[in-house]
Scaffold this active site. Structure first.
Site, PDB file in Angstrom:
ATOM      1  N   HIS A 122       0.829  -1.207   0.000  1.00 49.12           N
ATOM      2  CA  HIS A 122       0.000   0.000   0.000  1.00 49.12           C
ATOM      3  C   HIS A 122       0.869   1.265   0.000  1.00 49.12           C
ATOM      4  O   HIS A 122       0.882   1.991  -0.977  1.00 49.12           O
ATOM      5  CB  HIS A 122      -1.004   0.033   1.151  1.00 49.12           C
ATOM      6  CG  HIS A 122      -1.934  -1.123   1.175  1.00 49.12           C
ATOM      7  ND1 HIS A 122      -2.769  -1.435   0.116  1.00 49.12           N
ATOM      8  CD2 HIS A 122      -2.174  -2.066   2.125  1.00 49.12           C
ATOM      9  CE1 HIS A 122      -3.466  -2.509   0.407  1.00 49.12           C
ATOM     10  NE2 HIS A 122      -3.125  -2.924   1.618  1.00 49.12           N
ATOM     11  N   ASP A 128      -5.220  -8.054  -3.235  1.00 47.76           N
ATOM     12  CA  ASP A 128      -5.492  -7.796  -1.824  1.00 47.76           C
ATOM     13  C   ASP A 128      -6.825  -8.382  -1.361  1.00 47.76           C
ATOM     14  O   ASP A 128      -6.928  -9.572  -1.103  1.00 47.76           O
ATOM     15  CB  ASP A 128      -5.420  -6.298  -1.567  1.00 47.76           C
ATOM     16  CG  ASP A 128      -5.433  -5.941  -0.080  1.00 47.76           C
ATOM     17  OD1 ASP A 128      -5.394  -6.850   0.746  1.00 47.76           O
ATOM     18  OD2 ASP A 128      -5.477  -4.744   0.233  1.00 47.76           O
TER      19      ASP A 128
END
Length: 444
Positions: free
Chosen positions: A266, A317
């Site tokens: 991220h 994810d």
């Protein structure tokens, strides 16, 4: 020896027509150009063939949240409460069934290797299974039975936030201390043909600062990949400043976590100093644009990070969608929104993030290219669908990245074995039903 004839092949810098790839013992033995007609013995792969895609960040059980978490509004933190509900209901048996279906969906999307960020270690309440790694072994078995490779990123998750004890949901994630995490992770068998073992720190909020180095040392001693969620939300940054007087990136640097075998996931809310620390240490960054948009987390500084020296990889994810082509496209398009300029990455650079650099982030340096000696992992994308028909074949890379989707994947080959043929999974005949049944089994 098996041979595949690639109608159009991506060789890293350009599209090459008429390429024959010879495979022996799961690896590419030879790449023969200028073969305009398929050799008699070759399996024909019509379309655009690229190296297999690497999904560098996955939480397999989050696939059960698709659709459910799109009802209403909220934030990452309200989404997390729904996620806990699914986590509480998983067993090794139901997790295997769900993960096998999810990994089969990945194969259908052209993904040949997944990095599974795994922290669901124990039974609800924290009780250990008779095999302390039963949940991790279920994931490794699921990947094998779905026909893809896996790097199991066994995750240390010890605190609900900067030293606070785990909450009732998180008890099954925690080993108590980093030393006990390391003892359990040591028992995972490495060296399987389709599986490698890495490590992960869930986040700086979930692993006390004085134990970060234990996990980093474990990975360093084994030359294993080490991943960490980093600055996904501003709340994490604020809490880290309050607890330690520095950013999460600086905290990781101070405890020896950063480096070329480390991947920050991220990295959405960074300071310029953070970007320098990551880039100068050649720490990789895995961007997950679909999840970052889905959870309203923000747009990370991918272009400045790469410009400073951080290799970029891509992940799906939370599996709001499983489509690495969409992730590659989204990274460029989100950057256009952030900067109001176009063309931050070429199609070639985005394909590299989805293939070679993704595999490197997962410890598979011998995958992600179509060249002699590399693992024979290939993905073929149709050039004649309603999305891809029309452009010249020499623009196949641009067509794949900016127009194609997972639905255009025609063939997936792992270790020279055809796992997806003409859009059909060869090991799991009915993937949608497998998904529906395994998700129903863990639905509240």
């Amino acid at each position: 020896m098996t041979s595949y004839w690639l109608e159009h092949a991506w060789l890293g810098t350009h599209v090459e027509p008429g390429v024959t790839v010879d495979v022996a013992d799961g690896r590419i033995a030879a790449v023969r150009k200028e073969t305009p007609v398929p050799p008699p013995e070759a399996v024909v792969l019509r379309g655009f063939t690229i190296p297999g895609l690497a999904n560098a960040h996955s939480h397999a059980f989050h696939r059960a949240l698709r659709g459910t978490v799109q009802v209403g509004s909220g934030t990452f933190w309200t989404w997390r409460e729904v996620m806990y509900g699914v986590a509480d209901r998983l067993t090794p048996e139901t997790y295997y069934a769900l993960a096998r279906a999810v990994y089969a969906e990945m194969a259908l999307a052209g993904i040949t290797c997944v990095g599974e960020f795994h922290y669901l270690h124990h039974a609800p309440g924290g009780t250990r299974y008779s095999d302390p790694n039963a949940m991790g072994e279920a994931l490794i078995a699921a990947a094998a039975d779905a026909g893809i490779r896996i790097t199991l990123l066994d995750t240390a998750y010890l605190s609900s936030g900067f030293g606070a004890p785990p909450n009732r949901h998180q008890l099954r994630f925690s080993d108590g201390t980093a030393d006990r995490w390391a003892q359990r992770a040591d028992a995972l068998k490495d060296g399987r043909a389709h599986a490698r073992i890495g490590a992960a720190l869930h986040s700086v909020r979930a692993v006390p600062a004085d134990q970060l180095g234990t996990v980093a040392d474990w990975a360093r001693e084994r030359q294993a990949p080490l991943h960490v969620h980093l600055s996904e939300q501003t709340a994490e940054n604020d809490a880290c400043h309050e607890a330690h007087g520095r950013t999460p990136t600086q905290l990781l640097a101070d405890h020896g976590v950063l480096g070329r075998r480390t991947t920050a996931v991220h990295a959405t809310h960074l300071t310029s100093g953070d970007i320098g620390l990551l880039g100068d240490s050649t720490t990789g960054v895995c961007m997950c644009p679909t999840t970052e948009r889905d959870l309203a987390d923000g747009i990370g500084p991918a272009a400045p990070l790469q410009g400073r020296g951080s290799p970029l990889s891509l992940g799906s994810d939370s599996h709001a969608v499983i489509d690495l082509l969409e992730e590659a496209r989204a990274m460029e398009l989100d950057e256009r929104l952030r900067t109001r300029t176009r063309g931050h990455w070429t199609a070639a650079a985005l394909l590299r993030a989805a293939t070679a650099d993704g595999h490197a982030a997962l410890g598979w340096d011998d995958a992600g290219t179509i060249e002699a000696g590399a693992l024979a992992d290939l993905t073929t994308i149709a050039l004649d669908s309603v999305r891809t028909a029309g452009p010249l074949p020499r623009l196949a890379a641009e067509t794949a990245v900016f127009a194609a989707s997972a639905a255009d994947v025609r063939h997936t080959i792992v270790g020279g074995r055809q796992i997806v043929r003409d859009g059909v999974h060869t090991l799991l005949a009915d993937v949608p039903t497998a998904l529906a049944e395994s998700i129903a089994a863990v639905r509240g």
